[in-house]
Design an enzyme around this catalytic site. Structure first.
Site, PDB file in Angstrom:
ATOM      1  N   LYS A  76       0.863  -1.185   0.000  1.00 49.88           N
ATOM      2  CA  LYS A  76       0.000   0.000   0.000  1.00 49.88           C
ATOM      3  C   LYS A  76       0.898   1.233   0.000  1.00 49.88           C
ATOM      4  CE  LYS A  76      -3.793   2.077   2.711  1.00 49.88           C
ATOM      5  NZ  LYS A  76      -4.689   1.906   3.878  1.00 49.88           N
ATOM      6  N   SER A 151      -9.730   2.102   3.046  1.00 42.17           N
ATOM      7  CA  SER A 151      -8.811   2.808   2.183  1.00 42.17           C
ATOM      8  C   SER A 151      -7.811   1.910   1.460  1.00 42.17           C
ATOM      9  CB  SER A 151      -8.048   3.842   3.004  1.00 42.17           C
ATOM     10  OG  SER A 151      -7.198   3.191   3.939  1.00 42.17           O
ATOM     11  N   SER A 175     -10.030  -0.265   7.245  1.00 44.22           N
ATOM     12  CA  SER A 175      -9.438  -0.180   5.908  1.00 44.22           C
ATOM     13  C   SER A 175      -8.746  -1.431   5.365  1.00 44.22           C
ATOM     14  CB  SER A 175      -8.454   0.972   5.848  1.00 44.22           C
ATOM     15  OG  SER A 175      -9.159   2.157   5.635  1.00 44.22           O
TER      16      SER A 175
HETATM   17  N1  GLN Z   1     -13.149   4.534   6.426  1.00 44.87           N
HETATM   18  C1  GLN Z   1     -12.548   4.971   7.652  1.00 44.87           C
HETATM   19  C2  GLN Z   1     -12.086   6.393   7.510  1.00 44.87           C
HETATM   20  O1  GLN Z   1     -12.279   6.967   6.482  1.00 44.87           O
HETATM   21  C3  GLN Z   1     -11.408   4.077   8.021  1.00 44.87           C
HETATM   22  C4  GLN Z   1     -10.242   4.284   7.158  1.00 44.87           C
HETATM   23  C5  GLN Z   1      -9.063   3.461   7.601  1.00 44.87           C
HETATM   24  O2  GLN Z   1      -9.230   2.444   8.245  1.00 44.87           O
HETATM   25  N2  GLN Z   1      -7.889   3.936   7.238  1.00 44.87           N
HETATM   26  O3  GLN Z   1     -11.513   6.948   8.403  1.00 44.87           O
END
Ligand code: GLN
Length: 483
Positions: A76, A151, A175
């Site tokens: 990532k 994400s 995420s």
């Molecule tokens: N969707 C959540 C956010 O936007 C979690 C994102 C994540 O786990 N990095 O914060």
């Protein structure tokens, strides 16, 4: 070759059925053939990959190396990679070449993996659909009109299309697990402190945790084995023995106590997803596990609490991007204030700016007690729910996401609807607990993820439970059409 597990690939490499260079070329060709339609990679490191593959082949020829030697993976783009652009999905870091490797990258490289490239992601890991990336949205390989989740959507989509043998992800509020669910792959978020955050660009430091995304729990175990462990460069990493995750994959589940939180099967859960998750749980009872209903009464507060804590930490973490030291700088600033203002306004996208504003607000002198302090108290209540539950059960099961993948653009104008995608994953991060998502029966051709939550440092049990399910079912082996 891309249908083989890491264990099978490792055996093939060792038997010289194929070389790591051949395997790496195979994946690079798949990326060049398939990724134009998916956009799962931000950077492809072809040259470096082939150099690493050659080195792996040399090592394998001497009979040395481990199970990951010569295995092509993707990182990532939140992990710093020395000499390679590390963008975090943001215009702010579009020109940032990291001078060092994140611990996760360093350990995997040390174990002999080949890095194919860096995967697309929501900007600074803020999002649930991969639509906030500066590099454009990622498409779900199961249906290109749908999002892959976020994400870590690039890693999930790349895995689902088998553009790599495994990938890394990070999970602050879901995420790893939510995109794994939406793309039909296996993803585990370890206990907070299990994997080093050094060199992983910070979003919300008290919640962020790295983990692997893979085709199966067996493969995830091999990746986590290398990623996990104490790192003195991360003050929150835990000095705890890392067990041999592969050794317990085949343990019996007879008598395993599974808790089903009634709050995870509420009205917000899609009927098809519910059915699929319930079917999956029946597979567990078939293996001798015992199921009981439990309650996590503060579940309903988790999303709201998270959207105070996470933005607060993000507003502080992202203050370092000021146009001075690294990253984007606006053109022709007239003075220092103009430099700060325009660099940050132009370098960050809408969602990131929204979070910085919320974070600065909840931390401000007048509102700190009302919001930030209150959220910290609620965070304790959420953790206590789990503490009580684990006095009764060994693992908690439920859906990873309330729906299957939603349409591209469907929720991008409605932040609250987007935030609710993580309603079943966020509490785990608030408590620092580990969770895994594994594919169960699809709904209308779209993948569904069963989430298994464990007690602190109980990753081995999660991988064991996931692997046993994958011995009984084939969902994890299904591939989207056309890949
Ligand atoms: N969707 C959540 C956010 O936007 C979690 C994102 C994540 O786990 N990095 O914060």
């Amino acid at each position: 070759m891309h249908n083989k597990s890491i264990t099978q690939l490792a055996a093939g490499l060792r038997a010289m059925d194929f070389s790591s260079v051949e395997l790496t070329r195979h994946y690079l060709q798949r990326i060049s053939r398939l990724d134009a339609g998916l956009n799962s990679f931000i950077t492809i490191t072809e040259e470096q990959a082939l150099v690493q593959a050659e080195a792996a082949d040399k090592q394998l020829a001497t009979g040395e190396g481990g199970v990951l030697t010569g295995i092509p993976i993707a990182h990532k783009d939140i992990f710093c990679t020395q000499g390679v652009r590390t963008s975090c999905g943001s215009r702010m870091l579009d020109n940032f070449i990291s001078p060092y490797d994140a611990t996760v990258v360093e350990r995997l490289t040390g174990a002999g993996v080949v890095m194919l490239g860096k995967t697309n992601m929501d900007e600074f890991a803020m999002g649930s659909s991969n639509e906030t990336s500066y590099y454009g949205p990622v498409k779900n390989p199961w249906d290109r009109e749908k999002v892959p989740g976020g994400s870590s959507g690039g890693s999930a989509a790349a895995m689902a299309a088998r553009l790599c043998a495994a990938a890394t992800g990070t999970d602050t509020g879901g995420s790893i697990r939510q995109p794994a669910a939406l793309c039909g792959v296996t993803g585990i978020k370890p206990t907070y402190g299990r994997v080093s955050r050094y060199g992983m660009i910070a979003f919300a430091s008290s919640l962020d945790q790295a983990g692997p995304m893979a085709a199966s729990a067996e493969d995830a175990a091999l990746m986590l084995q290398v990623m996990a462990g104490f790192d003195q460069r991360d003050s929150t990493s835990m000095q705890q023995q890392v067990p041999d995750y592969s050794a317990t994959l085949n343990d019996s589940l007879q008598g395993l106590k599974i808790g089903l939180p009634k709050e995870y099967f509420d009205a917000g859960l899609d009927a098809g997803v519910r059915q699929s998750v319930e079917q999956a749980i029946e597979v567990y009872t078939g293996m001798g596990a015992e199921v009981r209903e439990i309650t996590l009464p503060n579940t309903g507060l988790a999303v709201a609490t998270y959207y105070v804590v996470a933005p607060a930490e993000c507003s502080s973490n992202l203050s370092r991007f000021d146009g001075v030291r690294f990253g984007y700088r606006c053109e022709n600033p007239v003075d220092l204030e103009d430099l700060y203002k325009r660099s940050r306004s132009e370098g960050f996208g809408e969602e990131v700016k929204r979070r910085i504003l919320i974070g600065a607000y909840v931390l401000s002198a007048g509102y700190y007690d009302a919001y930030y302090l209150k959220a910290q108290k609620l965070r304790h209540l959420i953790s206590d729910d789990f503490k009580q539950a684990f006095e009764e059960v060994d693992v908690i099961m439920g859906p990873a996401s309330p729906t299957t993948a939603f349409g591209v653009g469907e929720k991008s104008d409605d932040p609250v609807a987007m935030y609710l995608s993580d309603v079943y994953t966020i509490a785990t991060n608030m408590a620092g607990l580990p969770g895994i998502s594994i594919p169960c029966a699809p709904v209308d051709g779209m993948p569904v993820g069963l989430q298994i939550i464990g007690n602190y440092f109980d990753e081995a049990r999660l991988l064991n439970a996931a692997h046993q399910f994958q011995q009984q079912t084939q969902w994890h082996q299904q591939l989207p059409e056309g890949v």
